[in-house]
Scaffold this motif. Structure first.
Motif, PDB file in Angstrom:
ATOM      1  N   TRP A   1       0.834  -1.208   0.000  1.00  0.00           N
ATOM      2  CA  TRP A   1       0.000   0.000   0.000  1.00  0.00           C
ATOM      3  C   TRP A   1       0.869   1.259   0.000  1.00  0.00           C
ATOM      4  CZ3 TRP A   1      -4.027  -1.832  -1.758  1.00  0.00           C
ATOM      5  CH2 TRP A   1      -4.773  -2.859  -1.203  1.00  0.00           C
TER       6      TRP A   1
ATOM      7  N   GLU B   1       0.813   3.979  -2.918  1.00  0.00           N
ATOM      8  CA  GLU B   1       0.465   5.378  -2.659  1.00  0.00           C
ATOM      9  C   GLU B   1       1.539   6.309  -3.204  1.00  0.00           C
ATOM     10  OE1 GLU B   1      -1.454   8.802  -1.472  1.00  0.00           O
ATOM     11  OE2 GLU B   1      -2.212   6.765  -1.668  1.00  0.00           O
TER      12      GLU B   1
ATOM     13  N   VAL C   1      -5.581   3.759  -2.144  1.00  0.00           N
ATOM     14  CA  VAL C   1      -4.975   2.780  -3.052  1.00  0.00           C
ATOM     15  C   VAL C   1      -5.904   1.574  -3.204  1.00  0.00           C
ATOM     16  CG1 VAL C   1      -3.028   1.259  -3.443  1.00  0.00           C
ATOM     17  CG2 VAL C   1      -2.658   3.528  -2.465  1.00  0.00           C
TER      18      VAL C   1
END
Length: 277
Positions: free
Chosen positions: A7, A11, A60
């Protein structure tokens, strides 16, 4: 596989100048994080992303869930969930309007495809729509200014549900006049369905729908004697032992709506409206 690392990296890609919003970049990111993007494993990835996404998810997760969503997934859960995910992503992406627009476009595309799935599989249209706004034009139902199904298809999908036609009409924000004219022009097809609904209203099977308001909307029912005669026969069939005083008054009040109407004048009025359409 470390999802937190995934993640974070994702991002970073979203906020970078690389603008991670095309299929090749998404696939590369997923593969690098250990998510298969081809073969049998890809299906499970998309199922996971979609099924676990909520409006509280980080952007995300929302981005990947929306851009990889399939029409059958959206058709199953309805437009409200898709709209909630889409709105959450937009709120989290105020500094990247182009990225938010990209996701909006993806959501709109899958929503249009989901309508086709609902029609094909004869799903519950009202449940699918949820609280989403729709409109009507001379030939069909619109969602986000695009026609998504014909008026005939829409009525067929909702007619099996008690009060479905009137409930669908109540969901139309713009263009009710087109809906009403279509029903009037096809009255022979929809009269039996609407009559059964009306009986249900008089028996208070649908207490949220007012019978008199129903007649104001579908005035074609007031033309001729078939509706009134059938309703009068239904009232007799119920007998005094079935209906209490309040229920009998409700039935009689509805029947009285038919009496002051001149069939010729009503037919002429509705005929003028059809010509104007």
């Amino acid at each position: 596989m470390n999802l937190n690392v995934f993640w974070e990296r994702a991002e970073q890609m979203l906020v970078s100048d690389r603008h991670c919003h095309n299929p090749a970049q998404i696939a590369a990111l997923l593969e690098a994080a250990g998510f298969p993007c081809t073969g049998a494993g890809a299906y499970a990835v998309h199922e996971l992303l979609w099924s676990t996404a909520t409006k509280e998810s980080n952007r995300v997760h929302l981005f990947l869930a929306i851009t990889s969503a399939r029409a059958d997934q959206v058709a199953e859960v309805g437009l409200d969930r898709l709209g909630a995910l889409q709105s959450s992503f937009r709120r989290q992406s105020l500094r990247q309007p182009e990225l938010a627009d990209y996701v909006d476009t993806a959501a709109r595309s899958v929503a249009m495809a989901a309508f086709a799935t609902v029609i094909q599989k004869k799903r519950d249209l009202l449940a699918f729509l949820g609280s989403q706004s729709i409109g009507a034009n001379s030939s069909g139902i619109e969602f986000q200014r695009l026609e998504v199904l014909s008026l005939g298809e829409a009525l067929e999908l909702v007619s099996a549900n008690r009060g479905g036609i009137l409930r669908l009409r109540g969901r139309i924000g713009v263009g009710c006049e087109y809906f009403d004219r279509y029903v009037s022009r096809n009255w022979e097809r929809w009269s039996p369905v609407l009559k059964a609904d009306f009986l249900g209203m008089l028996d208070q099977e649908m207490p949220d729908i007012d019978p008199v308001e129903f007649l104001d909307i579908f005035q074609q029912a007031l033309i001729g004697s078939d509706w009134r005669d059938d309703l009068a026969a239904e009232l007799v069939a119920r007998g005094s032992g079935i209906l209490d005083a309040a229920a009998r008054l409700r039935w009689e009040a509805a029947l009285n709506e038919f009496e002051p109407v001149d069939p010729e004048e009503q037919a002429e009025s509705l005929g003028s409206e059809a010509v104007a359409a």
